[in-house]
Design a protein around this motif. Structure first.
Motif, PDB file in Angstrom:
ATOM      1  N   PRO A  58       0.789  -1.237   0.000  1.00 27.80           N
ATOM      2  CA  PRO A  58       0.000   0.000   0.000  1.00 27.80           C
ATOM      3  C   PRO A  58       0.820   1.286   0.000  1.00 27.80           C
ATOM      4  N   ARG A  59       2.093   1.211   0.383  1.00 28.35           N
ATOM      5  CA  ARG A  59       2.912   2.424   0.396  1.00 28.35           C
ATOM      6  C   ARG A  59       3.610   2.685  -0.937  1.00 28.35           C
ATOM      7  N   THR A  60       3.344   1.872  -1.940  1.00 27.15           N
ATOM      8  CA  THR A  60       4.039   2.020  -3.216  1.00 27.15           C
ATOM      9  C   THR A  60       3.153   2.628  -4.299  1.00 27.15           C
ATOM     10  N   GLY A  61       2.258   3.505  -3.901  1.00 29.73           N
ATOM     11  CA  GLY A  61       1.356   4.123  -4.856  1.00 29.73           C
ATOM     12  C   GLY A  61       2.044   4.775  -6.051  1.00 29.73           C
ATOM     13  N   PRO A  62       3.108   5.558  -5.853  1.00 29.37           N
ATOM     14  CA  PRO A  62       3.787   6.169  -7.004  1.00 29.37           C
ATOM     15  C   PRO A  62       4.381   5.142  -7.966  1.00 29.37           C
ATOM     16  N   LEU A 260      10.612   2.146   3.872  1.00 25.54           N
ATOM     17  CA  LEU A 260      11.614   1.960   2.828  1.00 25.54           C
ATOM     18  C   LEU A 260      10.988   1.869   1.440  1.00 25.54           C
ATOM     19  N   VAL A 261       9.952   1.038   1.291  1.00 26.51           N
ATOM     20  CA  VAL A 261       9.353   0.909  -0.040  1.00 26.51           C
ATOM     21  C   VAL A 261       8.624   2.188  -0.433  1.00 26.51           C
ATOM     22  N   GLY A 262       8.159   2.929   0.560  1.00 32.75           N
ATOM     23  CA  GLY A 262       7.554   4.224   0.269  1.00 32.75           C
ATOM     24  C   GLY A 262       8.581   5.229  -0.228  1.00 32.75           C
ATOM     25  N   GLU A 263       9.753   5.249   0.413  1.00 31.41           N
ATOM     26  CA  GLU A 263      10.830   6.122  -0.046  1.00 31.41           C
ATOM     27  C   GLU A 263      11.256   5.776  -1.456  1.00 31.41           C
ATOM     28  N   SER A 265       9.617   4.123  -3.801  1.00 31.87           N
ATOM     29  CA  SER A 265       8.553   4.371  -4.765  1.00 31.87           C
ATOM     30  C   SER A 265       8.463   5.848  -5.133  1.00 31.87           C
ATOM     31  N   GLY A 266       8.481   6.713  -4.128  1.00 29.24           N
ATOM     32  CA  GLY A 266       8.403   8.145  -4.392  1.00 29.24           C
ATOM     33  C   GLY A 266       9.610   8.665  -5.141  1.00 29.24           C
ATOM     34  N   ALA A 267      10.788   8.126  -4.813  1.00 29.75           N
ATOM     35  CA  ALA A 267      12.012   8.572  -5.469  1.00 29.75           C
ATOM     36  C   ALA A 267      12.014   8.174  -6.950  1.00 29.75           C
ATOM     37  N   LEU A 268      11.606   6.947  -7.243  1.00 32.44           N
ATOM     38  CA  LEU A 268      11.567   6.496  -8.631  1.00 32.44           C
ATOM     39  C   LEU A 268      10.562   7.307  -9.444  1.00 32.44           C
ATOM     40  N   HIS A 269       9.432   7.617  -8.848  1.00 32.49           N
ATOM     41  CA  HIS A 269       8.408   8.397  -9.555  1.00 32.49           C
ATOM     42  C   HIS A 269       8.915   9.805  -9.852  1.00 32.49           C
TER      43      HIS A 269
END
Length: 378
Positions: A58-62, A260-263, A265-269
């Motif tokens: 759920p934290r990988t929305g981007p 971590l996966v949120g960071e 995901s947002g960075a890649l987006h």
């Protein structure tokens, strides 16, 4: 500033510590998943479904947004025979493509040598982070390592030559346990000298860069922003390497892994947005990997070292979707009675990137011929 389409560029993102693939791409309709993970499982009503069986965290929305745009290939069940659970050895295998012996050349070092056989550009390969990953090391191959782009790379603030040489011995300390001090001193310190040359050239990159994209405030986002700044400066870099640490989630996985996966995901987006803004997205592909997956059952606080992980291949020219096969969770199919079995050899991913993206002959670099994917658009 607009960058025209150039030779293909590969950006590698290393998730250090062993990312929990089962909690990144979640088998959210599988009862064995929930029975095996009473502590770290993600409730089915919180996930971001990809299909009827798999879902993003759920934290990988981007990252899911990029997937929905067809820009993310998820390669499932990554591994190799007789998986090694040691961080050091496991990462070494990924870096050198050699599960059965210790060698001194990294797969990206050999790639850089093929891309720039006459060593004309010390910035053909650039690593963001302290020291050099073994993946980028090969005798005589110049690679630049950048700690902080805004201070022009590692060691550039050391004015005294003796202090510089002392700093270069850090390379020896990192890799001598695996390949011996003689080999390290022969080529890593030579490579470290090239670091100093490259750092001087990099001074122009931050000055030239402008962007409306707001990157998140975390280390991997900063590294990817630095990749964008160097790439958009047109310095001829074809291999970038970045690292995102902290994935060894034996304990406290519930708060740590989502962050971590949120960071990531947002960075890649943000990075992809930046490339699009500068008309430079066509020329870059990103590989996101980790040294191993984690065990099927949690340990009451986190998850222990396992196998059968996964990688992401991301880019505008990527044919997004699911590739290879998600490992079975059936107890009869588990490796060692507790791990996911790998379903696709990681060297096949490298061969795909080398042959189909960089236009190089893969076999001499990865040590043989491996099954390839078809993750790129025509």
């Amino acid at each position: 500033m607009t960058v025209s389409v150039k030779a293909p560029v590969l950006v590698v993102v290393q998730l250090s510590g062993g990312n929990d693939f089962m909690n990144t791409i979640i088998p959210y309709t599988n009862g064995i998943y929930y029975d095996s993970r009473p502590t770290v499982r993600i409730p089915a009503d919180q996930v971001l479904p990809l299909n009827d069986t798999l879902a993003f965290h759920p934290r990988t929305g981007p990252l899911k947004e990029l997937y929905d745009q067809g820009k993310v290939a998820i390669v499932q069940g990554i591994g190799y025979p007789n998986a090694n659970r040691s961080h050091f050895r496991g990462m070494d295998i990924w870096h050198t493509c050699e599960p059965n012996k210790i060698v001194t050349e990294g797969w990206l070092g050999k790639t850089i040598r093929d891309l720039d056989p006459h060593h004309e550009n010390v910035l053909t390969g650039v690593s963001f982070g302290r020291g050099l990953p073994r993946a980028m090391v090969a005798p005589g191959v110049p690679v630049t390592s950048v700690g902080d782009l805004d201070t022009y790379g590692i060691m550039t603030g050391i004015s005294d030559e003796q202090q510089r040489q002392e700093a270069l011995t850090l390379f020896k300390e990192m890799y001598a346990p695996a390949i011996g001090t003689g080999a390290v001193l022969d080529y890593l310190c030579h490579t470290g000298t090239d670091v100093l040359k490259g750092a001087d050239v990099l001074k122009q990159a931050p000055v030239q860069y402008t962007s409306t994209v707001q990157y998140p405030e975390n280390p991997i986002a900063k590294s990817l922003r630095d990749v964008a700044r160097v790439h958009l400066a047109g310095l001829g870099t074809h291999i970038f390497y970045t690292q995102h640490g902290g994935y060894d989630t034996h304990a406290s996985e519930v708060p740590t892994h989502p962050r971590l996966v949120g960071e990531l995901s947002g960075a890649l987006h943000a990075f992809m947005q930046d490339l699009e803004e500068h008309n430079a997205a066509d020329e870059i592909v990103i590989l996101v990997f980790t040294e191993f997956g984690r065990r099927i059952r949690d340990n009451g606080s986190g998850t222990d070292h396992g196998s059968g992980g996964g990688v992401f291949i991301i880019g505008k020219r990527v044919a997004g979707g699911l590739y290879a096969e998600y490992p079975s969770l059936d107890p009869a199919e588990q490796l060692y009675g507790e791990d996911l079995k790998h379903t696709f050899d990681f060297r096949g991913v490298y061969a795909t990137l080398l042959d189909q993206w960089l236009g190089l002959e893969a076999a001499p670099i990865v040590g043989g011929t491996y099954e390839q994917l078809q993750p790129f658009r025509n």
